[in-house]
Each structure stands twice: as structure tokens, then as C-alpha cells.
Design an enzyme around this catalytic site. Structure first.
Site, PDB file in Angstrom:
ATOM      1  N   ASP A   1      -6.305  -4.187  -6.208  1.00 11.73           N
ATOM      2  CA  ASP A   1      -5.996  -2.881  -5.611  1.00 11.73           C
ATOM      3  C   ASP A   1      -4.546  -2.452  -5.902  1.00 11.73           C
ATOM      4  O   ASP A   1      -4.229  -1.262  -5.970  1.00 11.73           O
ATOM      5  CB  ASP A   1      -6.168  -2.921  -4.085  1.00 11.73           C
ATOM      6  CG  ASP A   1      -7.356  -3.739  -3.595  1.00 11.73           C
ATOM      7  OD1 ASP A   1      -7.719  -4.705  -4.282  1.00 11.73           O
ATOM      8  OD2 ASP A   1      -7.902  -3.428  -2.544  1.00 11.73           O
TER       9      ASP A   1
ATOM     10  N   ASP B   1       0.790  -1.241   0.000  1.00 10.52           N
ATOM     11  CA  ASP B   1       0.000   0.000   0.000  1.00 10.52           C
ATOM     12  C   ASP B   1       0.818   1.286   0.000  1.00 10.52           C
ATOM     13  O   ASP B   1       0.243   2.378  -0.047  1.00 10.52           O
ATOM     14  CB  ASP B   1      -0.970  -0.003   1.193  1.00 10.52           C
ATOM     15  CG  ASP B   1      -2.102  -1.002   0.993  1.00 10.52           C
ATOM     16  OD1 ASP B   1      -2.621  -1.070  -0.135  1.00 10.52           O
ATOM     17  OD2 ASP B   1      -2.445  -1.712   1.943  1.00 10.52           O
TER      18      ASP B   1
HETATM   19  N1  GLY Z   1      -7.378  -1.553  -0.717  1.00  8.96           N
HETATM   20  C1  GLY Z   1      -8.324  -2.004   0.228  1.00  8.96           C
HETATM   21  C2  GLY Z   1      -9.718  -1.691  -0.110  1.00  8.96           C
HETATM   22  O1  GLY Z   1     -10.038  -1.265  -1.191  1.00  8.96           O
HETATM   23  O2  GLY Z   1     -10.548  -1.880   0.741  1.00  8.96           O
END
Ligand code: GLY
Length: 366
Positions: free
Chosen positions: A140, A79
């Protein structure tokens, strides 16, 4: 929205290192800099500052951005791209502060340590779901590629660019279905790089289409097209857009249900965060060489009209000072259901900026 963001900023100014996350039990919920959403609030402040360059907004944008300084060294999850690009990335774009550039390049180096050349993708999570997964990559992760492309531009080191291209190529091949939707999680073998599982973590079912996952994919593919000029990413993004807008469960106001196959539609939760992220990507798509670009802008405008209506847009002094209501974090984990989320606000403001740029400057805006 500036007033709401400033109220939030002032509330948190004296709370060392804290950043806004959501609302829980009627109270503002905060996080430290290591939560994956830590960069969104500073990013919002930068967008507000860009629109209205006051010293106060600049001060708070800088203060909350710098709360993330340690994130540049994070190597235990993917992330880092979300966290640093929204905060330091926007900060650098608007201020050219050289210290911000260093954080971005170091952060890209940390993210790149998660790339495995045999698998040809970045590992998203170390979490293995009780041993079910070996090397989970989630859709993601496409969003984190923006930091890598930026780092190559900023440093001249093409390694980051190559990692990003390899990741999107493998993702496009393994994560997308023939109908244009995508899986949330693809689990690869650490032995030979083959696909072991195609699963979901936050969606309704492995074979369903989790709406925010579709949003991350559409936005991520669009940015890969912008950065590389390779048309295949745009074509895949357009296919994913068609999936979302031609789906039988797409609601009239275009603020998607949390999963396109959610079991209780039409009485199921909406996810304003997915809609805001898709709107922002659609504005970008409407500025590139596509047939009928106005269609994409019209979809985005419709989403923005819905999000700006009292159904989704919170009044000043309510909603913990977040801008939007009715988002979903993760229904399978029973977390953050029908609440504000800082990334919905971030992509809403980014989409507003893109809309404004397009309408003021003609067709180039992103
Ligand atoms: N990246 C985590 C979500 O979209 O909840």
C-alpha cells in the site's frame, strides 16, 4: 454522484472534524482526520468540482480538505500520502491555493522521516504484530510515493524524489513474485536491512494474492513510471496486470474477489475498491507507450461498466450516500466486509475522469 456526495457533505457539515468512512449496522460510520482514509471524501468532492465547477462543490471540497490540516505533522504511519495527496493534492491542482502547497510539502517531510537509508524503504507501520515484525513495509505504501514526487516538484527539494525512488526500487526487488503478484507485508531487519518475513495482514494467506494489494502495486508502479520515466516500473506494472487478468479466478465482470486465492470462490466476497483502483491505473497505462494500449482501456471500460451497473452502483438515497457497494476492508480482521468504502468511490470517480479525458481529448488524459 454529485447529488450523493452533496447529501453526504450536508449530513457531516455540522459534525466538527468528521469525515465519512463506511456504513456500520446500517448507519454512516465516520472518522477523524487521522484515519488513513480521511482524504478520500474531500478528493471525491474535488473530482466532482472539476467536472462541474459550482461554488457549492468548491465550498464543500475546501471545507472537508481543511479538516485534514493537522495530518501534515503525522509521523507515526505512512498513510500521510493517501490522506494529503487525495485531498490537498487535488485541491492544489485545481485551485493553486499556496496554503495547500505548504501542507503538501510539510506532509512529505513528515512522511520522509519514516525512511531508513540502510533499509532503503519507508516504514509503513509502527505496529509489530506482537513482535513478529521489526520494520513492516506494505505494498500500500507505493501509493504514498505520489505525495513525495509532488513535493519535489512543488519545493524544488530533490530529497523527496530520491526517497520515493529508493522505496519503489526496494519494493520491486523484495515484494514481487516471479508470477507478477506481490506480497502484502515485507518485514526488514533493523540490524542489517535484510528481509525477515514475507507475510500478509489483510489477505487470505501469506502466499496468496490479496486483490487490493495488487491494485496498490499496479497503481503505484504506474505513477512511478509517470514521475521518473523509468520503464522498469511500467514493465513490472504490466506484469502485475497480466497476473490479475489472466488468473483463473478473475470473474467475468472483472470486479475481483477480495483475494485471488480466496477459499470460497465463486461464492466469496468481491472488492469493488480493488477493481476501481485498477481501472484508474489502466486508463493511465492506456495512454502511455505500450503495445496494444486499447487492451488496457477495454479492461478498464469493462470494470467501469460493471461498477456502474445496479449490482455495484447504489441508487440515490441508499448505501449511506456512498456510490459503490460490495467492498472489503479486511476479512482476517473481520472488519468492513461487503460494505461501501470511501476509497472505492474515490478511485471510481478518478477513473471516470480519466476515461472522460481520454475519450474527449484523444490519447492524453492522465
Ligand atoms: N491501506 C489499507 C488497505 O488497503 O486496506
Amino acid at each position: 454522484s454529485t447529488e450523493q456526495a452533496l447529501l453526504m457533505a450536508k449530513e457531516l457539515e455540522q459534525q466538527d472534524g468528521r469525515l465519512p468512512k463506511s456504513i456500520k449496522d446500517g448507519k454512516l460510520e465516520t472518522s477523524d482526520c487521522y484515519w488513513w482514509c480521511s482524504g478520500f471524501f474531500p478528493g471525491e468532492l474535488w473530482y466532482l468540482y472539476e467536472n462541474n465547477p459550482t461554488p457549492e462543490l468548491k465550498k464543500y471540497a475546501g471545507l472537508f480538505t481543511e479538516r485534514l490540516e493537522k495530518v501534515q505533522h503525522v509521523t507515526d504511519n505512512h498513510d500521510v500520502g493517501f490522506m494529503l495527496y487525495c485531498s490537498y493534492g487535488n485541491g492544489y491542482r485545481l485551485t493553486q491555493n499556496p496554503a495547500y502547497k505548504d501542507v503538501l510539502v510539510t506532509g512529505a517531510g513528515s512522511l520522509s522521516t519514516r525512511f531508513n537509508p540502510m533499509i532503503k524503504a519507508i516504514r509503513s507501520w509502527d505496529f509489530t504484530n506482537n513482535g513478529k515484525w521489526q520494520y513492516p513495509v506494505i505494498i500500500d505504501n507505493m501509493m504514498n510515493l505520489e505525495l513525495l514526487f509532488a513535493a519535489t516538484r512543488l519545493s524544488g527539494d530533490s530529497t523527496f524524489y530520491k526517497v520515493a525512488v529508493s522505496h519503489v526500487d526496494r519494493t520491486m526487488k523484495e515484494q514481487y513474485r516471479p508470477d507478477g503478484s506481490c506480497y502484502h507485508v515485507v518485514d526488514y531487519s533493523m540490524k542489517d536491512g535484510s528481509v525477515r518475513n514475507r507475510h500478509t495482514a489483510q489477505g487470505y494467506a501469506h502466499e496468496s494474492a490479496w486483490s487490493r494489494g495488487q491494485a496498490w502495486g499496479i497503481y503505484g508502479l504506474t505513477l512511478c513510471y509517470r514521475e521518473t520515466g523509468d520503464r522498469k516500473y511500467l514493465d513490472q506494472a504490466l506484469k502485475a496486470v497480466r497476473f490479475m487478468f489472466n488468473h483463473k479466478n478473475t470473474p467475468e465482470d472483472l470486479v475481483f474477489y477480495w483475494d485471488m486465492d480466496a477459499p470460497n470462490i465463486p461464492n466469496d466476497y468481491r472488492d469493488a475498491s480493488a477493481a476501481a483502483c485498477i481501472a484508474s491505473a489502466l486508463y493511465e497505462i492506456s495512454t502511455v507507450d505500450v503495445p496494444e494500449p486499447q487492451t488496457y482501456k477495454a479492461y478498464a471500460d469493462r470494470i467501469m461498466e460493471s461498477l456502474a451497473s445496479p449490482t455495484y452502483r447504489a441508487e440515490l438515497g441508499t448505501n449511506g450516500n456512498f456510490l459503490l457497494m460490495h467492498c472489503v476492508g479486511s476479512i482476517p480482521h473481520n472488519g468492513e466486509i461487503d460494505v461501501p468504502l470511501n476509497y472505492a468511490d474515490y478511485y471510481f470517480l478518478e477513473a471516470l475522469k480519466r476515461k472522460r479525458d481520454i475519450e474527449q481529448k484523444g490519447s492524453k488524459g492522465c
